[in-house]
Structure formats: structure tokens, C-alpha cells
Design a protein around this motif. Structure first.
Motif, PDB file in Angstrom:
ATOM      1  N   VAL A 101     -17.434 -13.329 -76.573  1.00 59.22           N
ATOM      2  CA  VAL A 101     -16.436 -14.117 -75.856  1.00 59.22           C
ATOM      3  C   VAL A 101     -15.067 -13.976 -76.520  1.00 59.22           C
ATOM      4  CG1 VAL A 101     -15.711 -16.489 -75.353  1.00 59.22           C
ATOM      5  CG2 VAL A 101     -18.055 -15.763 -74.861  1.00 59.22           C
ATOM      6  N   ALA A 102     -15.032 -14.113 -77.832  1.00 57.05           N
ATOM      7  CA  ALA A 102     -13.766 -14.022 -78.562  1.00 57.05           C
ATOM      8  C   ALA A 102     -13.098 -12.673 -78.372  1.00 57.05           C
ATOM      9  CB  ALA A 102     -14.012 -14.295 -80.042  1.00 57.05           C
ATOM     10  N   SER A 103     -13.903 -11.610 -78.310  1.00 56.17           N
ATOM     11  CA  SER A 103     -13.322 -10.272 -78.186  1.00 56.17           C
ATOM     12  C   SER A 103     -12.620 -10.091 -76.849  1.00 56.17           C
ATOM     13  CB  SER A 103     -14.402  -9.199 -78.375  1.00 56.17           C
ATOM     14  OG  SER A 103     -15.349  -9.216 -77.314  1.00 56.17           O
ATOM     15  N   LEU A 104     -13.092 -10.731 -75.793  1.00 58.08           N
ATOM     16  CA  LEU A 104     -12.440 -10.620 -74.493  1.00 58.08           C
ATOM     17  C   LEU A 104     -11.201 -11.512 -74.404  1.00 58.08           C
ATOM     18  CD1 LEU A 104     -15.357 -10.368 -71.917  1.00 58.08           C
ATOM     19  CD2 LEU A 104     -13.922  -8.567 -72.853  1.00 58.08           C
ATOM     20  N   ALA A 105     -11.146 -12.540 -75.202  1.00 56.08           N
ATOM     21  CA  ALA A 105      -9.976 -13.419 -75.192  1.00 56.08           C
ATOM     22  C   ALA A 105      -8.843 -12.855 -76.032  1.00 56.08           C
ATOM     23  CB  ALA A 105     -10.355 -14.810 -75.690  1.00 56.08           C
ATOM     24  N   ALA A 119      -7.456 -10.137 -73.545  1.00 59.45           N
ATOM     25  CA  ALA A 119      -6.361 -10.387 -72.608  1.00 59.45           C
ATOM     26  C   ALA A 119      -5.101 -10.830 -73.328  1.00 59.45           C
ATOM     27  CB  ALA A 119      -6.788 -11.441 -71.583  1.00 59.45           C
ATOM     28  N   ALA A 120      -5.259 -11.506 -74.464  1.00 51.01           N
ATOM     29  CA  ALA A 120      -4.107 -11.942 -75.271  1.00 51.01           C
ATOM     30  C   ALA A 120      -4.304 -11.437 -76.698  1.00 51.01           C
ATOM     31  CB  ALA A 120      -3.977 -13.455 -75.248  1.00 51.01           C
ATOM     32  N   PRO A 121      -4.043 -10.163 -76.946  1.00 51.92           N
ATOM     33  CA  PRO A 121      -4.409  -9.548 -78.228  1.00 51.92           C
ATOM     34  C   PRO A 121      -3.621 -10.022 -79.437  1.00 51.92           C
ATOM     35  CG  PRO A 121      -3.158  -8.021 -76.870  1.00 51.92           C
ATOM     36  CD  PRO A 121      -3.449  -9.207 -76.005  1.00 51.92           C
ATOM     37  N   GLU A 122      -2.607 -10.835 -79.235  1.00 48.01           N
ATOM     38  CA  GLU A 122      -1.868 -11.371 -80.386  1.00 48.01           C
ATOM     39  C   GLU A 122      -2.039 -12.880 -80.527  1.00 48.01           C
ATOM     40  OE1 GLU A 122       2.190 -10.073 -80.362  1.00 48.01           O
ATOM     41  OE2 GLU A 122       1.655  -7.938 -80.417  1.00 48.01           O
ATOM     42  N   ALA A 123      -2.895 -13.448 -79.716  1.00 52.19           N
ATOM     43  CA  ALA A 123      -3.179 -14.882 -79.846  1.00 52.19           C
ATOM     44  C   ALA A 123      -4.097 -15.106 -81.040  1.00 52.19           C
ATOM     45  CB  ALA A 123      -3.831 -15.411 -78.575  1.00 52.19           C
TER      46      ALA A 123
END
Length: 405
Positions: A101-105, A119-123
């Protein structure tokens, strides 16, 4: 005990997924992330990549030491009692789930064009591990509150209670999130895991619920439940993610669609830091691509999420969350017990002291004093009435006598 355990496992089954057996070669991972282009995510990166926004992952724990998530996790905790204090030791029957899950976020990938990128690679990420034992309801409430108190801007919940309702402890926790402008994103659930209809927390007013579609944008009948609380639709089939062991696998379910949307929410928050939670959600649903068919809201909600439009489009601000108002729901549905509580006794007015002699028999008789004070005047009045009445009667009789003559 067996029935309780079965319910816990049913909830965990929605949290879980059935990953495909094959591994995906590292150099082909990025090409498999079709949603980056199809849902406007890559275009949105021209504006922001989510820097400065924190996403809390309430799940089985996000593993530390995964290359694709290097530097992403900035904090965490455990409420299961079996995980690590920092929430980075995966737990449960499906320990890979939280890391996937974390990897897709907010996955970072392993290079410019390799590995899983979110989707938000710098979050930033907070990891909160929870279990599904007899106190899982309490753990979820504590996890949501902890996430708010520790800086979460978005909370991802790729799990389900498998019931339409939820415990009252969740009222307080989710109201706390709403009051602090934290956006909660929840999975609709999966038909393939036994969830025919959307279950809590995806039924809670104010929560952005995510339904799933396949690569062609059609409703995913196995990897998505349906319900009127769905906000937007996102990919839930042929997803690719990374496990705690660093292995790439393909998987399916709204468990994966949800962090994609949570990442899009992070992009909106980064691009529009002054917006409150209601307006962040409104940008997501107002810019979604409507599917058109009558009755489609049960499956697609407002439509397919569009990250680029959500970040860049001109969207009028709103004063209310388009996904509902939990505070109003609580006011109407959590009313106090209608059984009246015993009220305090009202003191009787003070009475004048009884100047008479009490009658031990309890029969209401006049006292000696009352006879003295009231009896004489009453006797005089009665006598006058008797005399006047007698005179009147005599006069009438005399009048009649004179007429007869």
C-alpha cells in the motif's frame, strides 16, 4: 470465540489480497504502472510531487529497509501489541500488505525509471500497525487519533470492518480528524474477498471512499464492492507493488486503488496548502471524469480520479464536505437514550404551621381555632341570608295573595 475469530479474519481478508505468483522484473516495473498516465498523475508532477505532505498508512506496518521506500517513512507506531514500536515490522497473516500500500502512495522507486513509484513520490509516510483481534475497533480509533496528533495530512485506510455501521469510538476519532482538516481515504472493499457492499470506514460521512476499476475503466466486479458512499474510482486490477523483501508482485483490490487516490490527495494538498479538507476532497470529486451511465454512482462515485485536473483546474470553493457531515450524522443517529433519567425531587412549598389540634384519625375536621376565627362570621352571614330569604319569600306570597283577590 470461534465466531469472533471468524469475524476478525473476515475483516482481515478485505485488508488482504491474493498476489500473483510471478515476480515482475525490476526494469519493467515502471512500465506496468499504467495509472500514472491514464489518470493524470505524471502530468500532475509538473506542478508538484507531494513534498511537504504526510500520509499516514494504517495497516499491517510498512517495512523498513525497502529500497523503493528509502527516506519515505518519517515516523510510526504500533497498536497491535505485537509489532515494533516504530510500526516498521510487518505483522499479521498478510504482513506484506502495508508495504505494498505504501509503495503505491509514496514509493520513491530505485532509480529515475525503475522500481515502484507512488502517486506522490515526495510525500512523507507515517506507518501505524494494527491487528485484527477482539479490540481491533479500539485500535483503529487510537490509530486515527495518533495519526492526527503526529502530523498526518492524509490517512489511508485500505481495510474494512465488513459492516455498514461502526462503533461509537470511531465517531470521536473521525470527528477529530475532520476537525483538524485531515482527509481520510478508505477502500470500498472487494467482492472477491466477500465484501458485496461497502463497509466501514468507507461508509462514514466525510470519508473519501475509493471504488475499483480494471485497466479499461470498467467496474472491477472481483476487486471492488459497490455502494452509494463511493467518491471516486481508481485502478484496482493488475497493480504492481513492492513487498517487505523488496520483491515486485502484481496484485488487485481496492486496497491498491485507495493509496493511489491518497497520493493524489497529497498532490492536491501540496499544490493548494491553504485549502481545508472539505475543499481538497471537493477538488478530487469535482474534477473526476463522470462515467455517465444511470446508476453508475454505486460503482464509480463521481467518476474516475484525474490527478492533473484535481491539481490544476479552476474549482469553486465549497463550505461543506461533498462526502457528508459526520457531526450532523452523529447528532441525528447517536441521540441520547430516550428513557428519562430520574430528576431531582422538587421541594414542597413550606406550609403555615398548623394552629389547630391534629386529628389522630386522619379525618379532615375543622380545628378549634378555625371554628373561632371562621365560625362566627359564617354564622352571621348565614343568619342574614336566612332572614333576607324569608322576607323575600313572604313578599312573594303577599303579592300573589293580593293578585288573587
Amino acid at each position: 470465540m470461534r465466531r469472533a475469530l471468524a469475524l476478525v479474519l473476515a475483516a482481515a481478508a478485505v485488508l488482504a489480497f491474493a498476489p500473483a505468483a510471478q515476480a515482475t522484473p525490476g526494469d519493467a516495473v515502471r512500465d506496468r504502472e499504467y495509472w500514472l498516465d491514464d489518470y493524470g498523475i505524471r502530468d500532475a508532477w509538473a506542478v508538484t510531487r507531494g513534498a511537504g505532505v504526510t500520509i499516514a498508512i494504517i495497516d499491517t506496518g510498512v517495512a523498513g529497509g525497502v529500497a523503493d521506500l528509502a527516506g519515505a517513512v518519517v515516523g510510526g507506531t504500533d497498536f497491535s501489541g505485537v509489532g515494533s514500536p516504530d510500526g516498521q515490522r510487518p505483522i499479521g497473516e498478510n504482513p506484506e500488505h502495508g508495504t505494498l500500500v505504501a509503495s503505491l502512495a509514496a514509493g520513491r522507486g530505485t532509480g529515475a525509471t525503475s522500481g515502484v513509484i507512488g502517486a506522490a513520490p515526495e510525500a512523507s509516510l507515517l506507518t501505524i500497525s494494527v491487528g485484527f483481534d477482539g479490540d481491533s475497533d479500539g485500535q483503529i480509533a487510537d490509530a486515527v487519533t495518533w495519526a492526527v496528533d503526529n502530523g498526518a495530512d492524509v490517512i489511508n485506510m485500505s481495510l474494512s470492518r465488513n459492516t455498514l455501521d461502526w462503533p461509537e469510538s470511531w465517531d470521536d476519532a473521525f470527528l477529530y480528524a475532520a476537525e483538524h482538516d485531515v482527509v481520510v481515504v478508505a477502500a470500498a472493499g472487494n467482492r472477491g474477498s466477500g465484501s458485496v457492499e461497502v463497509g466501514a470506514p468507507a461508509t462514514i460521512p466525510g470519508v473519501l471512499t475509493v471504488g475499483g476499476v480494471d485497466e479499461n475503466g470498467q467496474a472491477s466486479w472481483n476487486a471492488s464492492a459497490q455502494g452509494i458512499t463511493i467518491g471516486v474510482a481508481a485502478p484496482s486490477e493488475r497493480l504492481v507493488g513492492v513487498t517487505p523483501a523488496g520483491r515486485y508482485i502484481t496484485w488487485a483490490g481496492t486496497s491498491g486503488a485507495t493509496p493511489i487516490v491518497a497520493g493524489v490527495v497529497a498532490l492536491v494538498r501540496a499544490a493548494h496548502p491553504d485549502l481545508d479538507a472539505a475543499n481538497v476532497i471537493n477538488r478530487i470529486v469535482a474534477t473526476a471524469h463522470d462515467t455517465g451511465p444511470a446508476g453508475a454512482d454505486f460503482t464509480y462515485g463521481f467518476g474516475y480520479v484525474d490527478a492533473s485536473a484535481a491539481v490544476s483546474a479552476t474549482v469553486p470553493e465549497v463550505t461543506a464536505n461533498p462526502m457528508g457531515d459526520l457531526a450532523e450524522w452523529v447528532r441525528i443517529n447517536r441521540r441520547a437514550d430516550p428513557t428519562p433519567e430520574p430528576s431531582e425531587a422538587i421541594a414542597a412549598p413550606e406550609r403555615e404551621p398548623d394552629r389547630g389540634v391534629p386529628d389522630p384519625t386522619g379525618v379532615l375536621l375543622p380545628s378549634l381555632v378555625s371554628l373561632q376565627l371562621v365560625g362566627a362570621p359564617l354564622f352571621a352571614v348565614a343568619l342574614m341570608v336566612f332572614v333576607i330569604g324569608g322576607l323575600a319569600v313572604g313578599a312573594v306570597r303577599g303579592n300573589r295573595s293580593s293578585r288573587s283577590r
